[in-house]
Design a protein around this motif. Structure first.
Motif, short mmCIF file in Angstrom:
data_model
loop_
_atom_site.label_atom_id
_atom_site.label_comp_id
_atom_site.label_asym_id
_atom_site.label_seq_id
_atom_site.Cartn_x
_atom_site.Cartn_y
_atom_site.Cartn_z
N UNK A 133 0.83 -1.21 0.00
CA UNK A 133 0.00 0.00 0.00
C UNK A 133 0.87 1.25 0.00
N UNK A 134 1.91 1.25 0.83
CA UNK A 134 2.80 2.42 0.90
C UNK A 134 3.51 2.65 -0.45
N UNK A 135 3.96 1.57 -1.07
CA UNK A 135 4.66 1.69 -2.35
C UNK A 135 3.71 2.11 -3.48
N UNK A 136 2.44 1.71 -3.38
CA UNK A 136 1.46 2.15 -4.37
C UNK A 136 1.28 3.66 -4.31
N UNK A 137 1.28 4.19 -3.09
CA UNK A 137 1.18 5.65 -2.94
C UNK A 137 2.37 6.34 -3.61
N UNK A 138 3.57 5.78 -3.44
CA UNK A 138 4.77 6.36 -4.07
C UNK A 138 4.67 6.29 -5.59
N UNK A 139 4.19 5.15 -6.10
CA UNK A 139 4.10 4.94 -7.55
C UNK A 139 3.10 5.90 -8.20
N UNK A 140 2.08 6.29 -7.45
CA UNK A 140 1.00 7.11 -8.03
C UNK A 140 1.01 8.55 -7.52
N UNK A 141 2.08 8.94 -6.80
CA UNK A 141 2.22 10.32 -6.28
C UNK A 141 1.05 10.73 -5.41
N UNK A 142 0.57 9.78 -4.59
CA UNK A 142 -0.49 10.08 -3.63
C UNK A 142 0.09 10.19 -2.23
N UNK A 143 -0.51 11.03 -1.41
CA UNK A 143 -0.11 11.14 -0.01
C UNK A 143 -0.56 9.88 0.74
N UNK A 144 0.40 9.23 1.39
CA UNK A 144 0.07 8.00 2.11
C UNK A 144 -0.36 8.33 3.53
N UNK A 145 -1.56 7.91 3.88
CA UNK A 145 -2.08 8.11 5.24
C UNK A 145 -2.52 6.75 5.77
N UNK A 146 -2.01 6.40 6.93
CA UNK A 146 -2.31 5.08 7.49
C UNK A 146 -3.07 5.22 8.80
N UNK A 147 -4.15 4.44 8.94
CA UNK A 147 -4.90 4.38 10.18
C UNK A 147 -5.20 2.91 10.49
N UNK A 148 -5.52 2.65 11.72
CA UNK A 148 -5.92 1.30 12.13
C UNK A 148 -7.34 1.35 12.65
N UNK A 149 -8.17 0.43 12.20
CA UNK A 149 -9.56 0.39 12.63
C UNK A 149 -9.67 0.12 14.13
N UNK A 150 -8.64 -0.45 14.72
CA UNK A 150 -8.68 -0.78 16.14
C UNK A 150 -8.60 0.49 16.98
N UNK A 151 -7.82 1.47 16.53
CA UNK A 151 -7.57 2.66 17.35
C UNK A 151 -8.24 3.92 16.82
N UNK A 152 -9.03 3.81 15.77
CA UNK A 152 -9.60 4.99 15.13
C UNK A 152 -11.10 5.04 15.33
N UNK A 153 -11.59 6.16 15.88
CA UNK A 153 -13.02 6.35 16.08
C UNK A 153 -13.59 7.29 15.04
N UNK A 154 -14.89 7.60 15.15
CA UNK A 154 -15.56 8.49 14.20
C UNK A 154 -14.92 9.87 14.16
N UNK A 155 -14.62 10.51 15.32
CA UNK A 155 -13.97 11.84 15.27
C UNK A 155 -12.64 11.81 14.51
N UNK A 156 -11.88 10.73 14.72
CA UNK A 156 -10.59 10.61 14.02
C UNK A 156 -10.79 10.49 12.51
N UNK A 157 -11.82 9.73 12.11
CA UNK A 157 -12.11 9.58 10.68
C UNK A 157 -12.48 10.92 10.06
N UNK A 158 -13.27 11.70 10.77
CA UNK A 158 -13.67 13.02 10.24
C UNK A 158 -12.45 13.89 9.98
#
Length: 434
Positions: A69-94
């Motif tokens: 996933x990280x390398x795909x972001x590099x290949x396509x010039x996208x900003x890589x942002x990583x979150x985990x569903x275990x530690x992320x709530x609705x406010x964090x998603x917003x």
């Protein structure tokens, strides 16, 4: 000052875990997963066309989901942002979505990598949809569970599921060689111990690198053998989730091995489930089901063997009682197989649902009252014990309903005898009716 900075960077690099130091810098450096990354694979075609869609990576731990996933972001010039569903709530998603919107307004796209995406509930998963549709984010989710069961249909319809496989021993060997180059020395293991080390990783590249990091730190003379390695390292626990995909995959493997009359494979999958922590009572119930479903009347003793093994387990407990269950598994694997009763039962259930309002023919109804006798209940009934051969050949299906044939015994085991009886009564019935 420059020398101090360089020294600090070198120290930081040495303290960095080996798995991080060996993280691939390009997709071509990724070991394994050719079915996903090859030129004609889904990702290879997407990257060649310059059009990447949202993705779901499904596979076991340690096979490269985050790295790819990280390398795909590099290949396509996208900003890589990583979150985990275990530690992320609705406010964090917003906050993540708002930052992605701002980034998009400034001409920068966002690849949002969501680890353990199956941990999000339905409402949280639905929250991704508008941002996927308007291009605010390109979603790449990672899951160890079957997406068909764990992810919303709406999310699945907007993303392509790619299956990542556990690394083969050849893949792990390549990774080990790469690690030895990074460490600057070979592992102090003889060939058998090296093979044992690869087996310990159980297809998990990250686990292998962690094991190699431990072995590489040892000060030993010569090379360790398998026994010495086993004393110094604990075998990695097998991946097994009693409520997840592994559970269903392994019970399916056990069931099909029994059905396929392979006692060795049956014992192997039985043992795999036990070593993974499966409840032996669950296995007792499932093997009893196998006796009823796949052996059936071909061996009328089979389900009794299972019930006796189950009772033995309840009396002895673990681990002694598990041997009784293992014996039942072997018995089932070697027993003659027939699903004739199972197929017949299902066919009869289907017919019953289709003709559920049809009454029995009046000649086989009891007539305890005079009114019922006047209505013809019991008229013309032939008492089979008084008929020639103890068989009247009367019709017992509803009037006007075509006679159904649901049970077809096979030419195996005890059902050979039952087939003779079925054929015998069918011949007599034809004679009586004419």
């Amino acid at each position: 000052m420059a020398d101090l900075f360089d020294t600090g960077a070198k120290v930081a690099a040495k303290t960095q875990p080996l798995a991080d130091r060996l993280r691939p810098k390009t997709l071509s450096e990724v070991i394994g997963q050719e079915q996903v990354l090859g030129p004609d694979s889904p990702l290879g075609v997407m990257l060649a066309a310059g059009s990447l869609s949202s993705l779901i990576f499904w596979g076991p731990p340690g096979v490269g989901k985050t790295t790819i996933a990280r390398l795909l972001a590099d290949e396509t010039d996208l900003q890589f942002v990583q979150i985990s569903a275990i530690f992320t709530g609705v406010p964090d998603l917003k906050k993540v979505f708002e930052a992605a919107k701002i980034r998009r307004q400034n001409g920068q796209g966002t690849l949002l990598f969501v680890d353990e995406i199956h941990r999000f509930n339905k409402a949280q998963q639905d929250g991704f949809l508008p941002h996927m549709e308007d291009g605010t984010i390109l979603l790449v989710g990672a899951t160890t569970e079957n997406p068909s069961f764990e992810l919303n249909a709406a999310v699945l319809s907007r993303a392509q599921v790619l299956v990542l496989e556990r690394l083969s021993l050849a893949d792990l060997e390549r990774l080990a060689q790469r690690a030895e180059t990074e460490l600057g020395k070979p592992l102090p293991l003889d060939p058998e111990a090296r093979a044992a080390l690869l087996e310990m990783a159980d297809g998990d590249g990250r686990a292998l690198l962690n094991l190699i990091e431990q072995v590489g730190a040892w000060s030993v003379e010569g090379k360790l053998n398998t026994e010495a390695l086993g004393k110094r390292l604990m075998r990695r626990a097998a991946q097994y989730d009693k409520s997840g995909d592994s559970h269903y995959n392994l019970i399916s493997a056990l069931h099909k091995s029994v059905r396929g009359s392979d006692p060795d494979a049956s014992l192997y999958w039985f043992a795999r489930m036990l070593t993974g922590g499966e409840d032996p009572r669950y296995l007792a119930r499932r093997i009893t089901r196998m006796a009823v479903e796949d052996i059936g009347l071909a061996d009328t003793h089979a389900h009794r063997v299972c019930l006796d093994a189950w009772e033995t387990y309840e009396r002895l407990g673990s681990p002694e009682g598990e041997l009784a269950l293992a014996q039942a598994v072997i018995y089932l694997a070697l027993a003659p197989k027939s699903n004739g009763a199972y197929v017949g039962y299902k066919a009869a259930m289907k017919a019953a649902k289709q003709t559920g309002s049809e009454p029995p023919p009046k000649h086989i109804l009891n007539a305890p009252t005079s009114l019922m006798k006047d209505q013809g209940y019991g008229d013309g009934y032939s008492y089979d014990h008084d008929a020639e051969g103890g068989f009247s050949g009367q019709n017992y299906f509803p009037d006007g309903m075509k006679r159904g044939v649901y049970y077809t015994p096979v030419e195996r085991g005890f059902e050979r005898e039952l087939k003779k009886r079925v054929d015998y009564f069918a011949k007599l019935r034809a004679q009586r009716q004419t």
